[in-house]
Motif scaffolding. Structure first.
Motif, PDB file in Angstrom:
ATOM      1  N   VAL A 190       0.838  -1.204   0.000  1.00  0.00           N
ATOM      2  CA  VAL A 190       0.000   0.000   0.000  1.00  0.00           C
ATOM      3  C   VAL A 190       0.870   1.250   0.000  1.00  0.00           C
ATOM      4  CG1 VAL A 190      -1.680   1.332   1.332  1.00  0.00           C
ATOM      5  CG2 VAL A 190      -1.933  -1.151   1.129  1.00  0.00           C
ATOM      6  N   ALA A 191       1.913   1.232   0.845  1.00  0.00           N
ATOM      7  CA  ALA A 191       2.806   2.392   0.927  1.00  0.00           C
ATOM      8  C   ALA A 191       3.517   2.639  -0.396  1.00  0.00           C
ATOM      9  CB  ALA A 191       3.824   2.178   2.046  1.00  0.00           C
ATOM     10  N   ALA A 192       3.896   1.546  -1.071  1.00  0.00           N
ATOM     11  CA  ALA A 192       4.574   1.697  -2.356  1.00  0.00           C
ATOM     12  C   ALA A 192       3.654   2.346  -3.388  1.00  0.00           C
ATOM     13  CB  ALA A 192       5.045   0.334  -2.851  1.00  0.00           C
ATOM     14  N   ILE A 193       2.378   1.950  -3.360  1.00  0.00           N
ATOM     15  CA  ILE A 193       1.412   2.546  -4.295  1.00  0.00           C
ATOM     16  C   ILE A 193       1.225   4.029  -3.995  1.00  0.00           C
ATOM     17  CG2 ILE A 193      -0.999   2.530  -5.027  1.00  0.00           C
ATOM     18  CD1 ILE A 193      -0.996  -0.501  -4.518  1.00  0.00           C
ATOM     19  N   VAL A 194       1.090   4.338  -2.695  1.00  0.00           N
ATOM     20  CA  VAL A 194       0.925   5.742  -2.294  1.00  0.00           C
ATOM     21  C   VAL A 194       2.163   6.555  -2.661  1.00  0.00           C
ATOM     22  CG1 VAL A 194       0.661   7.292  -0.319  1.00  0.00           C
ATOM     23  CG2 VAL A 194      -0.679   5.180  -0.443  1.00  0.00           C
ATOM     24  N   ALA A 195       3.345   5.952  -2.419  1.00  0.00           N
ATOM     25  CA  ALA A 195       4.592   6.651  -2.744  1.00  0.00           C
ATOM     26  C   ALA A 195       4.680   6.950  -4.234  1.00  0.00           C
ATOM     27  CB  ALA A 195       5.787   5.805  -2.302  1.00  0.00           C
ATOM     28  N   PHE A 196       4.217   6.012  -5.031  1.00  0.00           N
ATOM     29  CA  PHE A 196       4.251   6.215  -6.482  1.00  0.00           C
ATOM     30  C   PHE A 196       3.287   7.320  -6.903  1.00  0.00           C
ATOM     31  CE2 PHE A 196       2.450   5.240 -10.679  1.00  0.00           C
ATOM     32  CZ  PHE A 196       3.600   5.302 -11.454  1.00  0.00           C
ATOM     33  N   LEU A 197       2.085   7.288  -6.329  1.00  0.00           N
ATOM     34  CA  LEU A 197       1.072   8.275  -6.713  1.00  0.00           C
ATOM     35  C   LEU A 197       1.419   9.679  -6.233  1.00  0.00           C
ATOM     36  CD1 LEU A 197      -2.194   6.220  -6.029  1.00  0.00           C
ATOM     37  CD2 LEU A 197      -1.111   6.701  -8.239  1.00  0.00           C
ATOM     38  N   LEU A 198       2.020   9.770  -5.037  1.00  0.00           N
ATOM     39  CA  LEU A 198       2.316  11.077  -4.452  1.00  0.00           C
ATOM     40  C   LEU A 198       3.753  11.518  -4.686  1.00  0.00           C
ATOM     41  CD1 LEU A 198       0.432  10.763  -1.034  1.00  0.00           C
ATOM     42  CD2 LEU A 198      -0.398  11.675  -3.220  1.00  0.00           C
ATOM     43  N   ALA A 199       4.502  10.703  -5.421  1.00  0.00           N
ATOM     44  CA  ALA A 199       5.902  11.037  -5.731  1.00  0.00           C
ATOM     45  C   ALA A 199       6.715  11.284  -4.466  1.00  0.00           C
ATOM     46  CB  ALA A 199       5.962  12.253  -6.650  1.00  0.00           C
ATOM     47  N   ILE A 200       6.638  10.348  -3.520  1.00  0.00           N
ATOM     48  CA  ILE A 200       7.445  10.443  -2.299  1.00  0.00           C
ATOM     49  C   ILE A 200       8.911  10.293  -2.682  1.00  0.00           C
ATOM     50  CG2 ILE A 200       7.950   9.321  -0.086  1.00  0.00           C
ATOM     51  CD1 ILE A 200       5.064   8.490   0.068  1.00  0.00           C
ATOM     52  N   PRO A 201       9.808  11.050  -2.052  1.00  0.00           N
ATOM     53  CA  PRO A 201      11.236  10.962  -2.378  1.00  0.00           C
ATOM     54  C   PRO A 201      11.763   9.530  -2.305  1.00  0.00           C
ATOM     55  CG  PRO A 201      10.819  12.837  -0.963  1.00  0.00           C
ATOM     56  CD  PRO A 201       9.521  12.090  -1.066  1.00  0.00           C
TER      57      PRO A 201
END
Length: 226
Positions: free
Chosen positions: A138-149
């Motif tokens: 889930v975190a990986a998907i969110v990171a991808f969508l929100l462009a987390i560093p």
């Protein structure tokens, strides 16, 4: 020296050596570290040494352990029944494909001798790896969508890799315990160890195996004080 070798429980040595394969192979840690934006001098070479020579050492050690345990089993014809493992064939198999050779051997050995049970709470570790894996996805998907560093994403991936690395040990140990508590369901620890190893390279398989196992365990003997 000979007395020490003769006194060792080589089947347990095989188990412990197999537990070390996922960390040495990497369980995805190498890939995560290579994604870091800040290069570490000598990191690639160091990881290469650990992965290459560590795997070689474990393979040789596993081959020796399989040969010695198979010899011991063959010396107990009444206990082993129709199963008389060939020491040198098992050792050769380990040299060719060590993790698979070890898993197959333990699964077949369990059918004849069982697997000693330990802590009753290994299911908690299985559950923790399940939660961490799902959370990591889930975190990986969110990171991808929100462009987390990249560093944050790498930290999430590393945490997931560590959790998945604990999964083979936990499910193998817990399956051994369940076998002593249930008459209707006796999961083969070697088989589940093999599935856990497979799940390390097929990410969606880990939550499926863990979820099924925990559901089945809860139905048969409960979880904790249930």
């Amino acid at each position: 020296m000979l007395s020490i070798v003769a006194g060792l429980d080589w089947a347990r040595v095989v188990e412990r050596l197999l537990y070390l394969f996922p960390p040495v192979i990497g369980v995805g840690v190498v890939g995560v570290l290579q994604e870091l934006e800040y290069p570490v001098p000598g990191l690639d070479f160091g990881l290469f040494l650990v992965g290459t020579f560590g795997y070689t050492v474990l393979t040789l050690a596993l081959a020796v352990a399989l040969v010695l345990d198979a010899k011991r089993v063959r010396e107990q014809p009444k206990a082993s029944g129709n199963w008389r493992p060939h020491p040198w064939l098992n050792g050769l198999f380990a040299l060719v494909w060590a993790p698979v050779a070890g898993v197959v051997y333990l699964a077949r050995r369990h059918r004849r001798f069982g697997t000693p049970a330990g802590w009753s709470g290994w299911w908690l570790v299985v559950a923790a790896t399940l939660v961490t894996t799902i959370g990591g996805l889930v975190a990986a998907i969110v990171a991808f969508l929100l462009a987390i560093p990249g560093v944050v994403a790498a930290a999430i991936g590393l945490a997931g890799a560590i959790a998945v690395g604990a999964f083979p040990v936990a499910i193998h140990q817990d399956a051994a315990y369940v076998c002593t508590q249930s008459n209707s369901w006796r999961p083969n620890p070697g088989v589940y160890l093999g599935l856990a190893f497979l799940s390390l390279s097929i990410a969606p398989l880990q939550p499926l195996v863990a979820g099924y196992y925990l559901r089945k365990r809860r139905r048969e003997i409960g979880l904790g004080d249930e």
